[in-house]
Motif scaffolding. Structure first.
Motif, PDB file in Angstrom:
ATOM      1  N   UNK A  90      47.356  40.376  38.872  1.00 37.72           N
ATOM      2  CA  UNK A  90      46.531  41.586  38.745  1.00 37.72           C
ATOM      3  C   UNK A  90      45.113  41.149  38.400  1.00 37.72           C
ATOM      4  N   UNK A  91      44.212  41.254  39.359  1.00 35.58           N
ATOM      5  CA  UNK A  91      42.836  40.817  39.145  1.00 35.58           C
ATOM      6  C   UNK A  91      41.947  41.982  38.714  1.00 35.58           C
ATOM      7  N   UNK A  96      37.087  38.903  42.432  1.00 30.95           N
ATOM      8  CA  UNK A  96      37.873  37.972  41.621  1.00 30.95           C
ATOM      9  C   UNK A  96      39.094  37.492  42.400  1.00 30.95           C
ATOM     10  N   UNK A  97      39.722  38.408  43.139  1.00 32.17           N
ATOM     11  CA  UNK A  97      40.859  38.034  43.984  1.00 32.17           C
ATOM     12  C   UNK A  97      40.451  36.978  45.007  1.00 32.17           C
ATOM     13  N   UNK A  98      39.289  37.172  45.597  1.00 35.47           N
ATOM     14  CA  UNK A  98      38.801  36.240  46.622  1.00 35.47           C
ATOM     15  C   UNK A  98      38.699  34.821  46.070  1.00 35.47           C
ATOM     16  N   UNK A 108      48.305  39.578  45.402  1.00 31.63           N
ATOM     17  CA  UNK A 108      47.221  40.060  44.542  1.00 31.63           C
ATOM     18  C   UNK A 108      47.011  41.562  44.700  1.00 31.63           C
ATOM     19  N   UNK A 109      46.641  42.178  43.568  1.00 33.45           N
ATOM     20  CA  UNK A 109      46.184  43.566  43.595  1.00 33.45           C
ATOM     21  C   UNK A 109      45.112  43.711  42.512  1.00 33.45           C
ATOM     22  N   UNK A 110      44.045  44.436  42.814  1.00 36.63           N
ATOM     23  CA  UNK A 110      42.932  44.608  41.872  1.00 36.63           C
ATOM     24  C   UNK A 110      43.066  45.956  41.157  1.00 36.63           C
ATOM     25  N   UNK A 111      43.310  45.898  39.857  1.00 36.65           N
ATOM     26  CA  UNK A 111      43.482  47.118  39.064  1.00 36.65           C
ATOM     27  C   UNK A 111      42.573  47.159  37.844  1.00 36.65           C
ATOM     28  N   UNK A 112      41.602  46.241  37.762  1.00 46.85           N
ATOM     29  CA  UNK A 112      40.725  46.220  36.605  1.00 46.85           C
ATOM     30  C   UNK A 112      41.373  45.536  35.420  1.00 46.85           C
ATOM     31  N   UNK A 113      40.980  45.960  34.219  1.00 48.29           N
ATOM     32  CA  UNK A 113      41.455  45.360  32.973  1.00 48.29           C
ATOM     33  C   UNK A 113      42.721  46.065  32.485  1.00 48.29           C
TER      34      UNK A 113
END
Length: 318
Positions: A90-91, A96-98, A108-113
């Motif tokens: 979880x990035x 950041x994932x890149x 990967x999945x981008x969900x913030x903090x």
């Protein structure tokens, strides 16, 4: 701390893996084997989660990004994480994932903090705190960091005097992840010396931020977290102006006006006045904060849905 619950597993793993694993890894594997979880969740900086994935390949390991990183930290990240594996990462963001996906093998999945997302705050337009400074106090800061912290205090002191207000400081030492360092007295002494007139609250700093009209920081991780919530936040790029490798990676892309970079004193004063007086509804319309921060998944609803789906699949495959 030694856990007697897994003593049988320890002896079993010593017999099986004495020449393959270190004693630390034997203990860690024995602990995990004893509880036999289907899913384990951990943050990237502690590193245990990657060891667990290596030792217990049948367990679904989810890693979440602890905080953002500067350009100058990328070489360290390469050394720490190259060749590491987990099942899901979880990035903070797609950028950041890149970068991280070149180092860590995972979905990967981008969900913030995750930490920020989990904190539920009351939504109130009553901002009883006129100005909040997010402290970035550290025990042994670099010369550059110390100088710019002092400079920021000077800006806030002068601005507060012009507005006839007393600023509030969200102290670093009272945050849950910083309490173990026991630096409260040292931090208070610093602000007594350089900010002089201020107050602080012994409560969750995000709760304090939710009551604040205007939030100010240098390049705090908490700063980008509260910005993701839509809170009126100003960033002084005083460190990044001196060292381009220490610039906030999200704000530098679009350089919004609340990212104070290479500004003269008069412009800073004018912009502070503008954002201090700006109504929250107008801030939400003009700040474009979602494009300048990280995603905000309130209550970690998306994350929890993903975890539940994985757990259901694991149960079906028993």
């Amino acid at each position: 701390e030694f856990n007697l619950f897994c003593i049988k597993k320890i002896f079993k793993n010593i017999f099986k893996n004495f020449f393959k694993l270190s004693l630390n890894d034997i203990y860690l594997k024995s602990l995990i084997d004893s509880y036999n979880p289907k899913i384990i969740i951990g943050q990237n900086l502690e590193g245990y989660i990657f060891r667990i994935k290596n030792l217990c390949k049948n367990i679904f390991c989810i890693v979440y990004q602890h905080s953002f990183f500067y350009e100058c930290e990328k070489e360290t990240y390469k050394k720490l994480y190259s060749g590491k594996k987990c099942d899901l990462f979880i990035s903070y963001s797609k950028d950041d994932t890149k970068f991280l996906s070149k180092l860590i093998e995972a979905e990967y999945i981008s969900l913030g903090s995750i930490k920020n997302n989990e904190i539920i705050l009351n939504k109130s337009e009553n901002k009883e705190i006129p100005l909040l400074l997010i402290s970035e106090h550290r025990k042994s800061p670099s010369k550059l960091h110390l100088e710019q912290k002092i400079k920021l205090c000077e800006y806030i002191r002068e601005f507060s005097k012009s507005k006839n207000i007393v600023p509030c400081v969200a102290l670093s030492a009272i945050r849950d992840d910083k309490k173990k360092y026991r630096r409260l007295d040292q931090e208070i002494d610093f602000y007594k010396k350089y900010l002089i007139n201020f107050n602080w609250r012994n409560e969750n700093s995000f709760k304090t931020a939710g009551k604040s009209n205007l939030i100010i920081c240098l390049s705090s991780n908490m700063g980008i977290e509260v910005l993701s919530r839509g809170y009126k936040t100003v960033f002084f790029n005083l460190i990044g102006d001196k060292d381009k490798d220490q610039v906030n990676p999200y704000l530098i892309k679009n350089r919004p006006k609340y990212f104070f970079s290479n500004l003269n004193k008069e412009t800073i004063k004018n912009r502070l006045n503008y954002y201090f007086d700006l109504k929250i509804k107008n801030w939400l319309l003009e700040s474009n904060f979602t494009e300048n921060s990280i995603p905000f998944d309130e209550g970690n609803s998306k994350f929890k849905k993903i975890v539940n789906e994985i757990a259901s699949i694991k149960n079906e495959n028993k």
